[in-house]
Design a protein around this motif. Structure first.
Motif, PDB file in Angstrom:
ATOM      1  N   ILE A 128      15.960 -11.640   7.912  1.00 26.74           N
ATOM      2  CA  ILE A 128      15.327 -10.869   6.832  1.00 26.74           C
ATOM      3  C   ILE A 128      13.821 -10.842   7.023  1.00 26.74           C
ATOM      4  CG2 ILE A 128      14.920 -10.779   4.351  1.00 26.74           C
ATOM      5  CD1 ILE A 128      17.688 -12.098   3.997  1.00 26.74           C
ATOM      6  N   SER A 129      13.243 -12.009   7.271  1.00 24.68           N
ATOM      7  CA  SER A 129      11.797 -12.078   7.435  1.00 24.68           C
ATOM      8  C   SER A 129      11.358 -11.382   8.721  1.00 24.68           C
ATOM      9  CB  SER A 129      11.336 -13.539   7.434  1.00 24.68           C
ATOM     10  OG  SER A 129      12.036 -14.301   8.398  1.00 24.68           O
ATOM     11  N   GLY A 130      12.189 -11.476   9.782  1.00 22.62           N
ATOM     12  CA  GLY A 130      11.859 -10.789  11.025  1.00 22.62           C
ATOM     13  C   GLY A 130      11.860  -9.283  10.877  1.00 22.62           C
ATOM     14  N   PHE A 131      12.663  -8.769   9.944  1.00 24.74           N
ATOM     15  CA  PHE A 131      12.645  -7.336   9.637  1.00 24.74           C
ATOM     16  C   PHE A 131      11.429  -6.976   8.785  1.00 24.74           C
ATOM     17  CE2 PHE A 131      13.593  -4.009   6.518  1.00 24.74           C
ATOM     18  CZ  PHE A 131      13.874  -2.935   7.354  1.00 24.74           C
ATOM     19  N   CYS A 132      11.187  -7.748   7.748  1.00 23.35           N
ATOM     20  CA  CYS A 132      10.122  -7.415   6.800  1.00 23.35           C
ATOM     21  C   CYS A 132       8.743  -7.464   7.445  1.00 23.35           C
ATOM     22  CB  CYS A 132      10.165  -8.370   5.608  1.00 23.35           C
ATOM     23  SG  CYS A 132      11.633  -8.210   4.571  1.00 23.35           S
ATOM     24  N   GLY A 133       8.495  -8.488   8.281  1.00 23.85           N
ATOM     25  CA  GLY A 133       7.161  -8.642   8.848  1.00 23.85           C
ATOM     26  C   GLY A 133       6.690  -7.435   9.642  1.00 23.85           C
ATOM     27  N   PRO A 134       7.412  -7.012  10.692  1.00 21.97           N
ATOM     28  CA  PRO A 134       6.950  -5.861  11.469  1.00 21.97           C
ATOM     29  C   PRO A 134       6.914  -4.547  10.689  1.00 21.97           C
ATOM     30  CG  PRO A 134       8.526  -7.154  12.733  1.00 21.97           C
ATOM     31  CD  PRO A 134       8.564  -7.687  11.328  1.00 21.97           C
ATOM     32  N   VAL A 135       7.919  -4.327   9.832  1.00 17.92           N
ATOM     33  CA  VAL A 135       7.949  -3.071   9.077  1.00 17.92           C
ATOM     34  C   VAL A 135       6.773  -3.001   8.106  1.00 17.92           C
ATOM     35  CG1 VAL A 135       9.255  -1.728   7.395  1.00 17.92           C
ATOM     36  CG2 VAL A 135      10.428  -2.750   9.344  1.00 17.92           C
ATOM     37  N   VAL A 136       6.533  -4.091   7.382  1.00 22.39           N
ATOM     38  CA  VAL A 136       5.383  -4.121   6.464  1.00 22.39           C
ATOM     39  C   VAL A 136       4.090  -3.945   7.243  1.00 22.39           C
ATOM     40  CG1 VAL A 136       4.062  -5.599   4.897  1.00 22.39           C
ATOM     41  CG2 VAL A 136       6.549  -5.479   4.696  1.00 22.39           C
ATOM     42  N   ALA A 137       3.977  -4.617   8.384  1.00 20.68           N
ATOM     43  CA  ALA A 137       2.758  -4.490   9.184  1.00 20.68           C
ATOM     44  C   ALA A 137       2.526  -3.041   9.610  1.00 20.68           C
ATOM     45  CB  ALA A 137       2.845  -5.392  10.411  1.00 20.68           C
ATOM     46  N   GLY A 138       3.563  -2.387  10.127  1.00 20.61           N
ATOM     47  CA  GLY A 138       3.406  -1.002  10.573  1.00 20.61           C
ATOM     48  C   GLY A 138       2.991  -0.073   9.442  1.00 20.61           C
ATOM     49  N   LEU A 139       3.633  -0.227   8.277  1.00 21.38           N
ATOM     50  CA  LEU A 139       3.316   0.647   7.144  1.00 21.38           C
ATOM     51  C   LEU A 139       1.907   0.400   6.626  1.00 21.38           C
ATOM     52  CD1 LEU A 139       6.725   0.488   5.223  1.00 21.38           C
ATOM     53  CD2 LEU A 139       5.818   2.410   6.538  1.00 21.38           C
ATOM     54  N   VAL A 140       1.508  -0.860   6.511  1.00 24.43           N
ATOM     55  CA  VAL A 140       0.170  -1.168   5.999  1.00 24.43           C
ATOM     56  C   VAL A 140      -0.900  -0.694   6.974  1.00 24.43           C
ATOM     57  CG1 VAL A 140      -1.408  -3.027   5.339  1.00 24.43           C
ATOM     58  CG2 VAL A 140       0.974  -3.108   4.598  1.00 24.43           C
ATOM     59  N   ILE A 141      -0.680  -0.888   8.275  1.00 27.34           N
ATOM     60  CA  ILE A 141      -1.664  -0.451   9.262  1.00 27.34           C
ATOM     61  C   ILE A 141      -1.829   1.065   9.226  1.00 27.34           C
ATOM     62  CG2 ILE A 141      -2.119  -0.247  11.743  1.00 27.34           C
ATOM     63  CD1 ILE A 141      -0.729  -3.022  12.012  1.00 27.34           C
ATOM     64  N   ASP A 142      -0.715   1.801   9.172  1.00 31.03           N
ATOM     65  CA  ASP A 142      -0.789   3.264   9.176  1.00 31.03           C
ATOM     66  C   ASP A 142      -1.423   3.815   7.903  1.00 31.03           C
ATOM     67  OD1 ASP A 142       0.147   3.712  11.701  1.00 31.03           O
ATOM     68  OD2 ASP A 142       2.211   4.156  11.105  1.00 31.03           O
ATOM     69  N   HIS A 143      -1.149   3.169   6.764  1.00 30.72           N
ATOM     70  CA  HIS A 143      -1.586   3.731   5.481  1.00 30.72           C
ATOM     71  C   HIS A 143      -2.794   3.013   4.888  1.00 30.72           C
ATOM     72  CE1 HIS A 143       1.875   6.419   5.248  1.00 30.72           C
ATOM     73  NE2 HIS A 143       2.625   5.410   5.641  1.00 30.72           N
ATOM     74  N   ALA A 144      -3.226   1.919   5.487  1.00 27.75           N
ATOM     75  CA  ALA A 144      -4.417   1.219   4.984  1.00 27.75           C
ATOM     76  C   ALA A 144      -5.295   0.841   6.176  1.00 27.75           C
ATOM     77  CB  ALA A 144      -4.017  -0.012   4.161  1.00 27.75           C
ATOM     78  N   SER A 145      -5.229  -0.419   6.612  1.00 28.93           N
ATOM     79  CA  SER A 145      -6.062  -0.856   7.733  1.00 28.93           C
ATOM     80  C   SER A 145      -5.527  -2.163   8.292  1.00 28.93           C
ATOM     81  CB  SER A 145      -7.514  -1.043   7.280  1.00 28.93           C
ATOM     82  OG  SER A 145      -7.593  -2.095   6.336  1.00 28.93           O
ATOM     83  N   PHE A 146      -6.084  -2.548   9.423  1.00 24.45           N
ATOM     84  CA  PHE A 146      -5.665  -3.807  10.041  1.00 24.45           C
ATOM     85  C   PHE A 146      -6.052  -5.006   9.189  1.00 24.45           C
ATOM     86  CE2 PHE A 146      -5.802  -1.027  13.820  1.00 24.45           C
ATOM     87  CZ  PHE A 146      -4.555  -1.315  14.359  1.00 24.45           C
ATOM     88  N   TRP A 147      -7.261  -4.988   8.625  1.00 24.52           N
ATOM     89  CA  TRP A 147      -7.690  -6.170   7.869  1.00 24.52           C
ATOM     90  C   TRP A 147      -6.867  -6.348   6.609  1.00 24.52           C
ATOM     91  CZ3 TRP A 147      -9.577  -6.649   2.945  1.00 24.52           C
ATOM     92  CH2 TRP A 147     -10.023  -5.496   2.286  1.00 24.52           C
ATOM     93  N   ILE A 148      -6.440  -5.265   5.984  1.00 29.09           N
ATOM     94  CA  ILE A 148      -5.561  -5.387   4.819  1.00 29.09           C
ATOM     95  C   ILE A 148      -4.211  -5.950   5.238  1.00 29.09           C
ATOM     96  CG2 ILE A 148      -4.292  -4.071   3.073  1.00 29.09           C
ATOM     97  CD1 ILE A 148      -6.688  -2.276   2.761  1.00 29.09           C
ATOM     98  N   SER A 149      -3.719  -5.556   6.411  1.00 27.01           N
ATOM     99  CA  SER A 149      -2.461  -6.112   6.908  1.00 27.01           C
ATOM    100  C   SER A 149      -2.560  -7.623   7.069  1.00 27.01           C
ATOM    101  CB  SER A 149      -2.091  -5.458   8.248  1.00 27.01           C
ATOM    102  OG  SER A 149      -0.876  -5.957   8.746  1.00 27.01           O
ATOM    103  N   PHE A 150      -3.651  -8.103   7.649  1.00 25.67           N
ATOM    104  CA  PHE A 150      -3.814  -9.549   7.783  1.00 25.67           C
ATOM    105  C   PHE A 150      -3.861 -10.231   6.411  1.00 25.67           C
ATOM    106  CE2 PHE A 150      -5.555  -8.663  12.130  1.00 25.67           C
ATOM    107  CZ  PHE A 150      -4.709  -9.508  12.822  1.00 25.67           C
TER     108      PHE A 150
END
Length: 373
Positions: A128-150
Motif C-alpha cells: 500500500i505504501s509502495g503504491f501511495c509514495g510514488p503516485v503521490v510524488a508524481g502528482l505533487v511534482i506535476d501540479h505543485a513543485s519538488f519542494w512541496i513533494s519533499f
C-alpha cells in the motif's frame, strides 16, 4: 508506523531521482544518490539488530523516524543538488531502523504456523505504501513543485515519529530478550556459515535487488522515453498494486505451495520481466511488465522472512534480519553505482539484461531446494 515511514521513503526516493534529473544530473549521479539511501543501512543494520535484540524497539524506532523527518524536511527548505546527499543518508538510515524493528517484531509475535501469513500482512502494508509514495510524488511534482513533494513526505515521516513516540509500542508482546550468556556465541560470520542461512540470504538478495533496481532505473528509462512524472508514478503504482494483490492472496498460496516453491517461481518470473523491459517504450506495455514483476517480487518477501526467522538461532532473530537488511542495502549501494555507470556508458538495455542474468543464476539453487523440500 511502518506504512507511514515507507510512504515517506518511497516518495522521497522518486522525488529525489526526478529532482536530480530536473537539475540535469547524469544517470551516474542519480545512481549515487539512490545508493546513499542504502549506505548507512548497509553499515549499521547488523549492530541495530543486535541493539533491538537487547533493548526492544521503542527507542530505536523513535530515533529512526526522527531522522527520516529531518531528511525529508531539508530538501524542502534548501534547494539544489548538494542537500540531497545528506537527505538521502538520513532518510535511508531512519527507515532501516524501522524496517529491522518491524520485521523482527512480527516474526517474534508469530508461531511457526502463522509466521508466513503474518509477514504477508506486513508486506501487504508495504505494498500500500509502495503504491501511495510514488503516485503521490508524481502528482505533487506535476501540479505543485519538488519542494512541496519533499514537505508532504516529511509529514508522513512525522506521523511515523508520532506513532513511535505515543503509540505504546512497548506493549506489543514479544519474547523477553535473552542475555548475552543465553544467546548463541558468535558474530555475523557465525550465521553466514550456516548453509540454510546462506541460501535464504542469496535468494532473498537477488529478489530484493530486482525490486530496488526497478525503482532506480524506471525514472531514468521513463524520462528517456518522454514520460511525465505522473506517468512514471503510475507505472510504479502498477508495480505496487501487483505486490499488494499477490500478498493479499499469500495466505491462500501458503496453504498450497511451500516457501521455496514460491521463491523459485518468483525468480523465473523476475528474470523474464527484466529481459523484456528494453522492448517496452509505451506506458501501457511498461505498466503490464511492471505489474508482472510486482507479482514476482511481492510474493518473495513474506516467504523469505518466514524462512529466515525459522532458521535463525534463538535470541538472534533481529540480528539475522539485520544481516539481511545489510546485504540488501549493500546491493542497493553497489547496483545503482554499477548499473548507473553502465547505463551512462552502454545504455539501459545492458542494465536490464545484466539484471536478468543475475536473477537467473539463482534459479538452480532455488530449484534444488524446492525439489528436496
Amino acid at each position: 508506523m511502518s506504512l507511514t515511514a515507507h510512504i515517506a521513503l518511497a516518495g522521497a526516493r522518486i522525488t529525489t531521482s526526478l529532482y536530480a534529473l530536473s537539475l540535469h544530473a547524469s544517470a551516474l549521479t542519480v545512481g549515487i544518490l539512490i545508493a546513499l539511501f542504502s549506505l548507512f543501512p548497509m553499515l549499521f543494520a547488523v549492530p541495530m539488530g543486535r541493539l533491538i535484540d537487547r533493548i526492544g524497539i521503542v527507542r530505536p524506532v523513535v530515533l529512526g523516524a526522527g531522522a527520516m523527518t529531518l531528511g525529508c524536511m531539508l530538501p524542502g527548505l534548501i534547494s539544489g543538488l548538494p542537500v540531497l546527499y545528506l537527505a538521502t543518508l538520513l532518510i535511508g538510515t531512519g527507515f532501516m531502523v524501522i524496517q529491522v524493528a518491524a520485521q523482527h517484531t512480527v516474526g517474534a509475535m508469530s508461531s511457526n504456523e502463522t509466521r508466513s501469513t503474518n509477514f504477508s500482512w506486513l508486506a501487504l502494508g508495504f505494498s500500500i505504501s509502495g503504491f501511495c509514495g510514488p503516485v503521490v510524488a508524481g502528482l505533487v511534482i506535476d501540479h505543485a513543485s519538488f519542494w512541496i513533494s519533499f514537505m508532504v513526505f516529511c509529514l508522513f515521516a512525522l506521523g511515523a515519529f508520532g506513532i513511535g513516540l505515543f503509540g505504546r509500542l512497548g506493549r506489543i508482546h514479544t519474547p523477553i530478550p535473552v542475555t548475552t550468556d543465553d544467546r548463541h556465541v558468535g558474530g555475523m560470520l557465525d550465521l553466514l556459515r550456516q548453509p540454510e542461512m546462506r541460501r535464504i540470504y542469496l535468494i532473498g538478495t537477488l529478489l530484493s535487488s530486482a525490486w530496488d533496481l526497478f525503482t532506480f532505473v524506471l525514472p531514468i528509462h521513463g524520462t528517456h522515453s518522454g514520460f511525465s512524472a505522473s506517468t512514471i508514478g503510475l507505472i510504479l503504482g502498477c508495480f505496487s498494486v501487483a505486490t499488494f494483490l499477490v500478498r493479499l492472496a499469500m495466505p491462500w498460496i501458503a496453504r498450497h505451495r511451500s516457501e521455496w516453491q514460491v521463491l523459485t517461481f518468483a525468480l523465473a518470473l523476475a528474470a523474464v520481466c527484466y529481459a523484456l523491459f528494453p522492448f517496452m517504450h509505451q506506458p501501457l506495455s511498461m505498466m503490464i511488465v511492471a505489474a508482472i514483476l510486482g507479482l514476482a517480487v511481492g510474493a518473495s518477501q513474506p516467504n523469505m522472512l518466514a524462512l529466515l526467522h525459522h532458521a535463525s538461532p534463538p535470541g538472534r532473530a533481529a540480528e539475522a534480519v539485520g544481516i539481511r537488511v545489510m546485504i540488501g542495502n549493500a546491493c542497493q549501494v553497489a547496483l545503482p553505482l554499477a548499473f548507473g555507470g553502465a547505463g551512462a556508458a552502454l545504455g539501459l538495455t545492458v542494465v536490464f539484461w545484466s539484471m536478468s542474468a543475475m536473477i537467473s543464476a539463482g534459479l538452480p539453487l532455488a530449484w534444488r531446494k524446492c525439489q528436496s523440500g
